[in-house]
Structures are given as C-alpha cells and as structure tokens.
Motif scaffolding. Structure first.
Motif, PDB file in Angstrom:
ATOM      1  N   SER A  94       0.861  -1.175   0.000  1.00 38.93           N
ATOM      2  CA  SER A  94       0.000   0.000   0.000  1.00 38.93           C
ATOM      3  C   SER A  94       0.900   1.229   0.000  1.00 38.93           C
ATOM      4  CB  SER A  94      -0.915   0.016   1.209  1.00 38.93           C
ATOM      5  OG  SER A  94      -1.764   1.151   1.186  1.00 38.93           O
ATOM      6  N   VAL A  95       0.661   2.127  -0.925  1.00 42.12           N
ATOM      7  CA  VAL A  95       1.471   3.337  -1.054  1.00 42.12           C
ATOM      8  C   VAL A  95       0.683   4.524  -0.512  1.00 42.12           C
ATOM      9  CG1 VAL A  95       2.597   4.906  -2.682  1.00 42.12           C
ATOM     10  CG2 VAL A  95       2.733   2.437  -3.027  1.00 42.12           C
ATOM     11  N   LYS A  96       1.332   5.301   0.327  1.00 47.13           N
ATOM     12  CA  LYS A  96       0.685   6.453   0.945  1.00 47.13           C
ATOM     13  C   LYS A  96       0.130   7.405  -0.112  1.00 47.13           C
ATOM     14  CE  LYS A  96       1.562   9.877   4.586  1.00 47.13           C
ATOM     15  NZ  LYS A  96       2.585  10.446   5.498  1.00 47.13           N
ATOM     16  N   ARG A  97      -1.095   7.844   0.110  1.00 43.81           N
ATOM     17  CA  ARG A  97      -1.827   8.772  -0.759  1.00 43.81           C
ATOM     18  C   ARG A  97      -2.126   8.181  -2.144  1.00 43.81           C
ATOM     19  NH1 ARG A  97       1.685  12.360   1.883  1.00 43.81           N
ATOM     20  NH2 ARG A  97       3.156  12.295   0.174  1.00 43.81           N
ATOM     21  N   ARG A 132       3.990  -4.505  -5.889  1.00 46.66           N
ATOM     22  CA  ARG A 132       5.351  -4.384  -6.389  1.00 46.66           C
ATOM     23  C   ARG A 132       5.550  -5.470  -7.443  1.00 46.66           C
ATOM     24  NH1 ARG A 132       9.584  -1.687  -3.763  1.00 46.66           N
ATOM     25  NH2 ARG A 132       9.073  -0.705  -1.760  1.00 46.66           N
ATOM     26  N   ILE A 133       6.171  -5.097  -8.540  1.00 51.52           N
ATOM     27  CA  ILE A 133       6.419  -6.043  -9.618  1.00 51.52           C
ATOM     28  C   ILE A 133       7.861  -6.524  -9.517  1.00 51.52           C
ATOM     29  CG2 ILE A 133       6.415  -6.411 -12.103  1.00 51.52           C
ATOM     30  CD1 ILE A 133       3.654  -5.832 -10.836  1.00 51.52           C
ATOM     31  N   ILE A 134       8.035  -7.802  -9.201  1.00 49.56           N
ATOM     32  CA  ILE A 134       9.355  -8.417  -9.107  1.00 49.56           C
ATOM     33  C   ILE A 134       9.530  -9.315 -10.327  1.00 49.56           C
ATOM     34  CG2 ILE A 134      10.957  -9.690  -7.652  1.00 49.56           C
ATOM     35  CD1 ILE A 134       9.795  -7.227  -6.270  1.00 49.56           C
ATOM     36  N   ALA A 135      10.571  -9.035 -11.121  1.00 53.93           N
ATOM     37  CA  ALA A 135      10.747  -9.751 -12.382  1.00 53.93           C
ATOM     38  C   ALA A 135      12.164 -10.291 -12.513  1.00 53.93           C
ATOM     39  CB  ALA A 135      10.424  -8.833 -13.559  1.00 53.93           C
ATOM     40  N   PRO A 136      12.333 -11.385 -13.265  1.00 58.87           N
ATOM     41  CA  PRO A 136      13.682 -11.894 -13.531  1.00 58.87           C
ATOM     42  C   PRO A 136      14.371 -11.026 -14.582  1.00 58.87           C
ATOM     43  CG  PRO A 136      12.047 -13.262 -14.638  1.00 58.87           C
ATOM     44  CD  PRO A 136      11.283 -12.249 -13.850  1.00 58.87           C
ATOM     45  N   PHE A 170       5.883  -0.048  -8.554  1.00 60.21           N
ATOM     46  CA  PHE A 170       4.490  -0.181  -8.117  1.00 60.21           C
ATOM     47  C   PHE A 170       3.521  -0.043  -9.270  1.00 60.21           C
ATOM     48  CE2 PHE A 170       0.588   1.998  -6.805  1.00 60.21           C
ATOM     49  CZ  PHE A 170       0.110   1.176  -5.793  1.00 60.21           C
ATOM     50  N   VAL A 171       2.480  -0.879  -9.224  1.00 58.40           N
ATOM     51  CA  VAL A 171       1.325  -0.704 -10.119  1.00 58.40           C
ATOM     52  C   VAL A 171       0.064  -0.785  -9.269  1.00 58.40           C
ATOM     53  CG1 VAL A 171       2.496  -1.678 -12.126  1.00 58.40           C
ATOM     54  CG2 VAL A 171       1.113  -3.170 -10.661  1.00 58.40           C
ATOM     55  N   PRO A 172      -0.996  -0.070  -9.642  1.00 60.25           N
ATOM     56  CA  PRO A 172      -2.261  -0.181  -8.898  1.00 60.25           C
ATOM     57  C   PRO A 172      -2.869  -1.564  -9.083  1.00 60.25           C
ATOM     58  CG  PRO A 172      -2.513   1.212 -10.837  1.00 60.25           C
ATOM     59  CD  PRO A 172      -1.065   0.925 -10.727  1.00 60.25           C
ATOM     60  N   THR A 173      -3.823  -1.864  -8.233  1.00 56.58           N
ATOM     61  CA  THR A 173      -4.422  -3.204  -8.216  1.00 56.58           C
ATOM     62  C   THR A 173      -4.947  -3.618  -9.583  1.00 56.58           C
ATOM     63  OG1 THR A 173      -5.074  -2.837  -5.909  1.00 56.58           O
ATOM     64  CG2 THR A 173      -6.159  -4.635  -7.077  1.00 56.58           C
ATOM     65  N   GLU A 174      -5.595  -2.690 -10.278  1.00 56.00           N
ATOM     66  CA  GLU A 174      -6.215  -3.051 -11.558  1.00 56.00           C
ATOM     67  C   GLU A 174      -5.189  -3.343 -12.656  1.00 56.00           C
ATOM     68  OE1 GLU A 174      -6.242   1.485 -11.176  1.00 56.00           O
ATOM     69  OE2 GLU A 174      -6.678  -0.262  -9.906  1.00 56.00           O
ATOM     70  N   ALA A 175      -3.917  -2.961 -12.430  1.00 57.47           N
ATOM     71  CA  ALA A 175      -2.880  -3.201 -13.444  1.00 57.47           C
ATOM     72  C   ALA A 175      -2.021  -4.411 -13.117  1.00 57.47           C
ATOM     73  CB  ALA A 175      -1.999  -1.962 -13.582  1.00 57.47           C
ATOM     74  N   LYS A 176      -2.485  -5.224 -12.185  1.00 60.25           N
ATOM     75  CA  LYS A 176      -1.696  -6.373 -11.728  1.00 60.25           C
ATOM     76  C   LYS A 176      -1.241  -7.260 -12.878  1.00 60.25           C
ATOM     77  CE  LYS A 176      -2.159 -10.422  -8.657  1.00 60.25           C
ATOM     78  NZ  LYS A 176      -2.017 -11.475  -9.682  1.00 60.25           N
ATOM     79  N   THR A 206       5.633   2.569 -11.495  1.00 66.29           N
ATOM     80  CA  THR A 206       6.248   3.662 -10.742  1.00 66.29           C
ATOM     81  C   THR A 206       7.347   3.104  -9.829  1.00 66.29           C
ATOM     82  OG1 THR A 206       4.161   4.875 -10.712  1.00 66.29           O
ATOM     83  CG2 THR A 206       5.853   5.551  -9.124  1.00 66.29           C
ATOM     84  N   PRO A 207       8.602   3.496 -10.046  1.00 68.99           N
ATOM     85  CA  PRO A 207       9.661   2.986  -9.173  1.00 68.99           C
ATOM     86  C   PRO A 207       9.422   3.365  -7.711  1.00 68.99           C
ATOM     87  CG  PRO A 207      10.591   4.057 -11.124  1.00 68.99           C
ATOM     88  CD  PRO A 207       9.122   4.376 -11.101  1.00 68.99           C
ATOM     89  N   LEU A 208       9.763   2.453  -6.827  1.00 74.20           N
ATOM     90  CA  LEU A 208       9.742   2.699  -5.379  1.00 74.20           C
ATOM     91  C   LEU A 208      11.171   2.497  -4.875  1.00 74.20           C
ATOM     92  CD1 LEU A 208       6.489   0.836  -4.249  1.00 74.20           C
ATOM     93  CD2 LEU A 208       6.792   3.284  -4.635  1.00 74.20           C
ATOM     94  N   PRO A 209      12.021   3.509  -5.032  1.00 73.38           N
ATOM     95  CA  PRO A 209      13.436   3.332  -4.712  1.00 73.38           C
ATOM     96  C   PRO A 209      13.670   3.048  -3.232  1.00 73.38           C
ATOM     97  CG  PRO A 209      13.043   5.360  -5.971  1.00 73.38           C
ATOM     98  CD  PRO A 209      11.717   4.857  -5.531  1.00 73.38           C
TER      99      PRO A 209
END
Length: 227
Positions: free
Chosen positions: A82-85, A91-95, A109-115, A180-183
């Motif tokens: 969950s991202v504030k605001r 989070r998308i974890i990829a090889p 990060f992607v919103p729920t609908e873009a899973k 959206t990167p979450l550094p």
C-alpha cells in the motif's frame, strides 16, 4: 514520619531518578548513533552506481548502488503493498538477465487493476540499489502462488520461484511507462529513540515530583505529632 523513614524515601527516590535519567541519556546516545547510521545509509544509497558484484553479500552490499544492462525475462511475482496517498497495489518483481546471470529486479508499483497488465521486456539499463528486505515475521501469510499474490519480498523464496540468483536490485529508474519505481530509502528504518528518551525523562520528572511530595508529606506528619 521518622527520620529513618524519610532517609529511605529520599534514597529510594534518588536511586530511581538516577536510573530513569540514565535510561533517558542512553536513548539520547542511541539517537545520535541511529542518526549517524541513517546518514551513512542515505549517502550510500545516493552514491554513484557501480557494476553488479560477482558475488553480492547481503551484509556488505546492502544498499549498494548498481547499474546493470540486460533484458527482462517473462514471468513476474506480485507483492501486495500500500502506497501512501495512492492506495493498494503491487510491487512487480521480475527476472532480469544481465551478463549471463539472472537476478531479481523490483521494477516498482502498479495499482491493483494493473496487476496482470503486460509490461516491457526488451533490452534496458536498470539503475537501482541492492537490497535484502527484512519483511518476514510470524504474522506474514504464506504467498498465494495460484493467484500470484505475495505478502513480503522474501528474496530466497522469490529467487526460487523465478529461478534466479538470490539478489534483488530495486530500480530507481523507470523500467516501464506504467510502473512507478519505489526506490530504496531509509524512511522505513525505525528510529524511535527520541520518543523513548522523552518517555524516560518524563518518567524521571514524575518520579522526582512524587519523591518530593512524599518527603513533604512525611515532614508535615512528623511536625504535626510533635508535643
């Protein structure tokens, strides 16, 4: 109150006050240590990126800035966050294949609908920081592998699921227009020492006030019973 009893109250009050003040001072010292540590981590995170180490170490290479060129392979894991605001999402974890190796990349990060939306997999340069997050505790649910929903970034488990090295690079540059990167930053590292220090000093003040109160009451009683 007899003199001996007054002396006991005074001694007990001073000892307790010394203990509480000592704990407060210790927390102030811990605060200075933690702030210095966080400043060091922030400086390390923001340093110039280097090549991916041959054998990254979870202790010595934590937060190491890295730049890697390669290609995202198919398949990814979705970690619920969950991202504030913004709200819930994944989070998308990829090889990521780079220099004949396969590592994990936290793309962001992607919103729920873009899973399950498609994401770019072509050649790309990724800049970010190595990290081995400590997100597992006794309350963390097991991942829903059928629904591809994970609840923590458990690097060894993610590496096994995606057939990569147990190395996670958290991107700080975009790897897809819709992700959206979450550094990495130090905001998630707890630093409650100031709160603890205020608590101990506050208790010391209350202890001192109560000691003075009992001493005054004892003296008043002693004077009231004098012939």
């Amino acid at each position: 109150m007899p003199t001996r009893r007054l002396l006991f109250v005074l001694t007990f009050g001073l000892v307790g006050l010394a203990v509480l003040l000592g704990l407060g001072i210790w927390q102030v010292q811990r605060l200075a240590w933690k702030e210095a540590l966080l400043a060091e981590i922030d400086a390390r995170i923001a340093a110039a990126p280097v090549a991916l180490p041959v054998d990254p170490d979870p202790d010595t290479d934590r937060y190491l800035p890295v730049r890697a060129e390669g290609t995202f392979d198919r398949g990814e894991v979705h970690v619920l966050v969950s991202v504030k605001r913004v709200g819930p999402g994944y989070r998308i974890i990829a090889p990521f294949r780079t220099g004949g190796r396969r590592i994990l990349v936290d793309r962001g990060f992607v919103p729920t609908e873009a899973k399950d939306a498609p994401r770019a997999t072509g050649p790309i340069q990724v800049t970010g920081n190595l990290h081995w997050p400590d997100e597992i505790d006794g309350y963390t649910p097991e991942p829903d592998k059928d629904g591809n929903i994970w609840f923590a970034r458990d690097v060894p488990a993610l590496a096994e699921a995606l057939d990569t090295e147990p190395v996670l690079l958290i991107a700080r540059t975009p790897t897809d227009p819709d992700v959206t990167p979450l550094p990495v930053d130090s905001a998630g590292i707890p630093n409650d020492h100031l709160h603890y220090a205020i608590t101990w000093f506050g208790l010391a003040a209350v202890w001192a006030a109560m000691t003075v109160y009992f001493l005054r009451r004892g003296r008043s009683r002693s004077e009231s019973v004098k012939p």
